[in-house]
Design a protein around this motif. Structure first.
Motif, mmCIF file in Angstrom:
data_model
loop_
_atom_site.group_PDB
_atom_site.id
_atom_site.type_symbol
_atom_site.label_atom_id
_atom_site.label_comp_id
_atom_site.label_asym_id
_atom_site.label_seq_id
_atom_site.Cartn_x
_atom_site.Cartn_y
_atom_site.Cartn_z
ATOM 1 N N HIS A 38 0.812 -1.219 0.000
ATOM 2 C CA HIS A 38 0.000 0.000 0.000
ATOM 3 C C HIS A 38 0.842 1.263 0.000
ATOM 4 O O HIS A 38 2.022 1.233 0.340
ATOM 5 C CB HIS A 38 -0.918 0.006 1.231
ATOM 6 N N VAL A 39 0.187 2.356 -0.351
ATOM 7 C CA VAL A 39 0.833 3.671 -0.295
ATOM 8 C C VAL A 39 0.052 4.532 0.704
ATOM 9 O O VAL A 39 -1.130 4.776 0.520
ATOM 10 C CB VAL A 39 0.844 4.343 -1.670
ATOM 11 N N GLY A 40 0.735 4.980 1.748
ATOM 12 C CA GLY A 40 0.044 5.780 2.758
ATOM 13 C C GLY A 40 0.615 7.176 2.915
ATOM 14 O O GLY A 40 0.113 7.970 3.691
ATOM 15 N N CYS A 41 1.697 7.480 2.194
ATOM 16 C CA CYS A 41 2.265 8.821 2.340
ATOM 17 C C CYS A 41 3.130 9.153 1.136
ATOM 18 O O CYS A 41 3.328 8.329 0.250
ATOM 19 C CB CYS A 41 3.072 8.933 3.630
ATOM 20 N N ALA A 44 7.919 8.899 2.658
ATOM 21 C CA ALA A 44 8.631 7.722 3.170
ATOM 22 C C ALA A 44 8.560 7.608 4.689
ATOM 23 O O ALA A 44 9.529 7.245 5.347
ATOM 24 C CB ALA A 44 10.082 7.711 2.689
ATOM 25 N N GLN A 45 7.383 7.910 5.240
ATOM 26 C CA GLN A 45 7.236 7.925 6.696
ATOM 27 C C GLN A 45 6.328 6.834 7.266
ATOM 28 O O GLN A 45 6.434 6.513 8.434
ATOM 29 C CB GLN A 45 6.659 9.287 7.125
ATOM 30 N N CYS A 46 5.399 6.300 6.473
ATOM 31 C CA CYS A 46 4.353 5.475 7.081
ATOM 32 C C CYS A 46 4.650 3.984 7.059
ATOM 33 O O CYS A 46 4.116 3.237 7.867
ATOM 34 C CB CYS A 46 3.004 5.739 6.407
ATOM 35 N N GLY A 47 5.454 3.527 6.109
ATOM 36 C CA GLY A 47 5.822 2.111 6.070
ATOM 37 C C GLY A 47 4.780 1.181 5.482
ATOM 38 O O GLY A 47 4.986 -0.035 5.447
ATOM 39 N N CYS A 49 4.162 0.637 2.576
ATOM 40 C CA CYS A 49 4.682 0.099 1.317
ATOM 41 C C CYS A 49 5.844 -0.866 1.537
ATOM 42 O O CYS A 49 6.517 -1.229 0.573
ATOM 43 C CB CYS A 49 5.161 1.259 0.462
ATOM 44 N N LYS A 59 11.286 0.381 2.052
ATOM 45 C CA LYS A 59 10.086 1.120 1.688
ATOM 46 C C LYS A 59 10.045 1.255 0.167
ATOM 47 O O LYS A 59 10.882 1.957 -0.410
ATOM 48 C CB LYS A 59 10.082 2.482 2.373
ATOM 49 N N CYS A 61 8.194 2.806 -1.731
ATOM 50 C CA CYS A 61 7.873 4.124 -2.269
ATOM 51 C C CYS A 61 9.122 4.983 -2.354
ATOM 52 O O CYS A 61 9.095 6.083 -2.879
ATOM 53 C CB CYS A 61 6.861 4.843 -1.377
#
Ligand code: FES
Ligand code: FES
Lengths: 156, 788
Positions: A38-41, A44-47, A49, A59, A61
């Motif tokens: 998934h892509v959440g940000c 490169a902060q949410c993890g 991905c 990560k 992304c």
């Protein structure tokens, strides 16, 4: 400008012609249609991905697809056994209610597997510190910590 | 007999798909002929639009369509509606300035959408969007609600004087003033409830498609209530026939309120999908989520508590300025009024309460319901001021609370609510025991020897859930009833599909609801499927928010189940040649009372669909029932949280050493899921109190906390593990006796933490979030004061 990329994804060869600027996560989601990553940000902060590149959590992304040329990639779709038996980390998340909406979950599971590769018997503080790169907005982390502790027991 | 399912920690059936990457979130869907949208957004907080030039963008490779505010105006598309009409103290309706789906003439906050660019690929749409030229005339902006009310402040809407949406009040002002006049002690606090940015990890996403074949639309959207989305969009904005519009909210990666609302992007894509005759997808980048998801909280409040000599509460007086942002979001006006001021009695028998609320427009993202919505703000007021009063009067804070608890039910508060049941002593006692409050002085002394400051804080919260009794909601300004719908379809072999108007985005309804159904019908959970989130399948729904799903949505299902059983009894009577009144139903068996003659549920189901000799004047074939449930009252979960912290005076770093949560949610269907909801709520509340703050720069109006690098989301190592337990007084007015558990943690934890930190520091108050820098500065200031 397009470029041909080829790599091994979940044990199978994968190749496609992509724009040079294509992120690895976009290649995985759009070209390979493996939408569990998934892509959440965009920083490169949410993890969400997180995948494994040559066995290391990364990560996706934060990498170009080109940078994975020739590498071996594992995504959340590739960690259960061929007969569908869940990976011990997946099973531990299920047993311990380590997920709610499920959106952070693939990244959490991939990070957690890598964590146990480095710390086979982590204490709570280590688990919490090592989860630094993964955000979850649902679980409050309590049961994610429990899941990883439980997985560490079964995977030892 | 089937296994019992109620009160059992059944593992979630949702988990398998989420754990294997087989979830189905909106962005995962790619349709044949898929195009992609990128929105051109205002970089300014406040500006007039002189021109929008799209010709260069239109020539860019892959562009399929570009639309601006002018196109929207030409198509006579209405603005986004607000679902709750508040009347002010002056008797006038609130100000409802237009909320266009693409800016018209003016932009009012950074991120306001100006145009949409649709292209073959996302990269092409992005490239083309950069070629759209917008010429702005900058205007001065205002971001703070108190500043916005001052004479001469910039006007967000030219037709809204003083930026005032409404001033509204509740309670008896004269009686409150009189009580203050006779008080032995008055405690006063002024504080801000910090602005929060919801940040579900799945960003908002939309995929809209139009079919020429039957002139219909399908909208996949990451949303908490698809039927309401469809109703608002069709009836109020686009004027489309509802039966030609299908809204699907598939797997949704968290909502916390921010996905309740009808957003501009949803409408733009639906409308444009017919224009370009292709499916269009848009997924928010995180920066867009920060700028455009409805934010939460943002109150300025002055509160006063009047007490008699013995510490009995005489009256509470509250004045709040609530920031609405630039436009009214779907439920925005209800949050600082109905969901806030009505909760100011808390767990206490305060005889007089008066609260005045002024809602204010500013050049910021709209503010609406975020986990707890109004109730965390109210609980923060009550629990901070009670704690402050206890310290001022040198009364033990738990004892002061206990002295003022409501003890007999039902209890009518002076602010409209009627509490049906509760036992506040029970949760307080259990929390004190679990937190080992008795051992605290020793722990504090031990910490002091190490040079650390230890503090303990309580919060005894109450919330009103199960939103809402439609009659109450209507009298308070709701423009729609807030019931819920459920349908139970029994298949010929006795398997059951249940359709619910509630929506799950992490709460595990597919499991909990199946437990309820299996238990009621005495069948295996494996024989029950729960369907939600699709207007083409579910008859109707008001969706999920306000911890209402089980209490309202679950009860609608129970009512439909009752109808299924009632019909089953008729069929059984026919088959067993007995009187209907003699048929009992238990453990999945229809039995002639006092005999061993019975028919299993599955046999009845089969008979319903192969009725060879039904008396058709008395009995219809089939076994499918639906029900709408409108509760007679709210539910009132309550509990006590105890937080113990240790502060390092050198660094200002706060460590939560223990956190105990004891909640009364009434009956519990799945304790594992309930605990998970509490954990998640606690971290969102503790995040507010310790980490998170949405900050707009007062000069430029820019959001300075617009990424995960600047907005401090709570991470695993900021948070402790929790000790949680429950006590139960079942809800008196729904058949399951349930109250709701989704928001409690976020409501009770901020004051518990701030009470603990102020206790450790020995200060009366300071503003959330308690970042190390703020804690350190507060301590320095206190020490300087002491030295002077
Ligand atoms: S998408 Fe957030 S870290 Fe990669
Ligand atoms: S389970 Fe929803 S973000 Fe982690």
């Amino acid at each position: 400008m397009t470029v041909k990329v080829s790599m091994t994804v979940n044990g199978k060869p994968a190749a496609a012609e992509v724009e040079e600027r294509t992120l690895l996560v976009t290649f995985i989601r759009e070209s390979l249609r493996l939408t569990g990553t998934h892509v959440g940000c965009d920083t490169a902060q949410c993890g969400a991905c997180t995948i494994h590149v040559n066995g290391q959590a990364m990560k996706s992304c934060n990498m170009l697809a080109m940078q994975a040329e020739g590498k071996s990639i594992t995504t959340i779709e590739g960690i259960a056994a061929a007969d569908g038996t869940l990976h011990p980390m997946q099973e531990a998340f299920r047993q311990n209610h380590g997920l709610q909406c499920g959106f952070c979950t693939p990244g959490m599971v991939m990070s957690a597997i890598d964590m146990l590769n480095h710390y086979p018997d982590p204490d709570e503080a280590t688990i919490r510190a090592e989860l630094d790169g993964n955000l979850c907005r649902c679980t409050g982390y309590h049961n994610i910590v429990k899941s990883i502790q439980a997985a560490a027991k079964t995977m030892r | 007999m089937a296994t019992p399912y109620i009160g059992v920690p059944v593992q979630r059936r949702e988990d398998l798909r989420f754990l294997t990457g087989a979830g189905n979130y909106t962005d995962d869907l790619t349709l044949p002929g898929q195009t992609h949208a990128v929105f051109v957004r205002s970089p300014h907080a406040h500006a007039r639009i002189r021109s929008v030039k799209t010709a260069a963008a239109a020539r860019a490779p892959g562009v399929v369509g570009i639309f601006t505010g002018e196109d929207v105006a030409a198509a006579r598309i209405n603005g986004l509606p607000c679902g709750w009409l508040i009347h002010g103290t002056d008797g006038q309706p609130m100000k409802e300035p237009a909320h266009p789906i693409l800016a018209q003439g003016k932009v009012r906050h950074a991120g306001d959408p100006v145009a949409v660019v649709i292209a073959e690929s996302l990269a092409q749409a992005r490239d083309a969007a950069e070629r759209v030229e917008v010429d702005y005339d900058l205007l001065p902006s205002v971001v703070d609600s108190v500043e916005a009310l001052k004479p001469g402040a910039p006007l967000v809407h030219d037709d809204v004087a003083a930026n005032r949406c409404y001033t509204w009040a509740i309670g008896d002002k004269a009686a409150t003033d009189a009580a203050f006049a006779s008080a032995a002690h008055v405690t006063t606090l002024e504080f801000q409830n910090n602005r929060l940015i919801p940040n579900p990890i799945e960003p908002r996403a939309v995929n809209a498609t139009y079919s020429r074949a039957d002139d219909s639309y399908t909208l996949h959207v990451s949303n908490q209530n698809p039927h309401v989305e469809r109703l608002l969009m069709c009836a109020f904005v686009l004027g489309l026939p509802e039966h030609k519009v299908r809204v699907v909210a598939p797997d949704v990666g968290g909502g916390f309120g921010s996905k309740i609302y009808l957003y501009a992007e949803d409408v733009v894509l639906t409308w444009a999908s017919k224009k370009v005759n292709r499916p269009i997808k848009w997924t928010a980048e995180r920066s867009e989520s920060f700028l455009t998801d409805a934010h939460g909280r943002d109150h300025h409040t002055r509160a006063q508590l009047a007490l008699d000599r013995d510490g009995r509460f005489l009256a509470l007086r509250v004045d709040t300025k609530a920031n609405m942002g630039a436009y009214l979001s779907t439920f925005a006006s209800a949050v600082p009024t109905i969901l806030y001021a009505t909760l100011l009695a808390g767990q206490y028998a305060t005889p007089h309460i008066h609260c005045e609320v002024t809602a204010v427009f500013t050049n910021t993202a709209p503010v609406d319901a975020y986990r707890g919505a109004g109730r965390p703000e109210a609980t923060y007021v009550v629990e901070r001021i009670v704690e402050a009063a206890a310290r001022e009067m040198k009364i033990d804070p738990a004892a002061l609370r206990r002295r003022n608890f409501i003890r007999s039910f039902p209890y009518q508060t002076p602010v409209a609510l009627l509490y049906d049941t509760g036992d506040y002593e029970a949760t307080l006692d259990r929390a004190i025991e679990m937190a080992d409050v008795a051992g605290f002085p020793a722990r504090r002394a031990e910490a002091a020897r190490r040079g650390k400051l230890r503090g303990l804080g309580y919060a005894c919260y109450i919330e009103a859930c199960g939103i809402a009794p439609s009659s109450v909601a209507g009298s308070l300004g709701a423009r729609a009833g807030l019931f819920e719908a459920g349908e139970v379809r029994v298949h010929p072999t006795g398997k059951v599909t249940v359709f619910t108007g509630s929506h799950a985005h992490g709460q595990g309804h597919e499991t909990t609801f199946a437990q309820v159904v299996a238990d009621r019908l005495g069948i295996s959970m494996d024989d029950v499927e729960i369907v939600h989130g699709d207007t083409s399948k579910v008859l109707f729904g008001m969706g999920t928010y306000g911890s209402r799903s089980l209490a309202v949505g679950g009860t609608a299902i129970v009512k439909a189940l009752d109808k299924v059983v009632a019909k089953g009894r008729k069929i059984a009577a026919h088959l067993l040649e007995a009187a209907e009144s003699d048929i009992e139903f238990a453990d999945g068996q229809f039995r002639v009372a006092g005999t061993d003659r019975s028919k299993a549920f599955a046999e009845i189901a089969l008979t319903a669909y192969v009725p060879h000799n039904f008396p058709h004047d008395k009995l219809e074939p089939g076994l499918n029932e639906n029900a709408f449930y409108d509760p007679s009252n709210f539910t009132f979960p309550a509990g006590t949280y105890v937080c113990e912290v240790e502060v390092d005076p050198e660094t200002g770093i706060v460590r939560i050493e223990r956190f105990v949560a004891v909640d009364d949610f009434g009956n519990i269907i799945n304790p594992m899921i309930v605990e998970g909801q509490v954990h998640g709520g606690l971290v969102q509340g503790l995040g507010q109190a310790m980490n998170e703050c949405g900050i707009y720069d007062s000069g430029s109006g820019q959001l300075t906390t617009g990424t995960f690098l600047d907005y401090c989301m709570p991470r695993a190592d900021d948070m402790p593990s929790f000790q949680v337990d429950t006590r139960s007084t079942p809800c008196t007015h729904n058949p399951l006796g349930v109250k709701g558990c989704g928001e409690a943690g976020a409501i009770g934890s901020p004051p518990a933490l701030m009470n603990a930190i102020t206790d450790a520091l020995g200060v009366a108050d300071f503003a959330m979030p308690a970042t190390p820098q703020r804690v350190w500065a507060t301590l320095q200031q206190a020490q300087r004061k002491q030295a002077a």
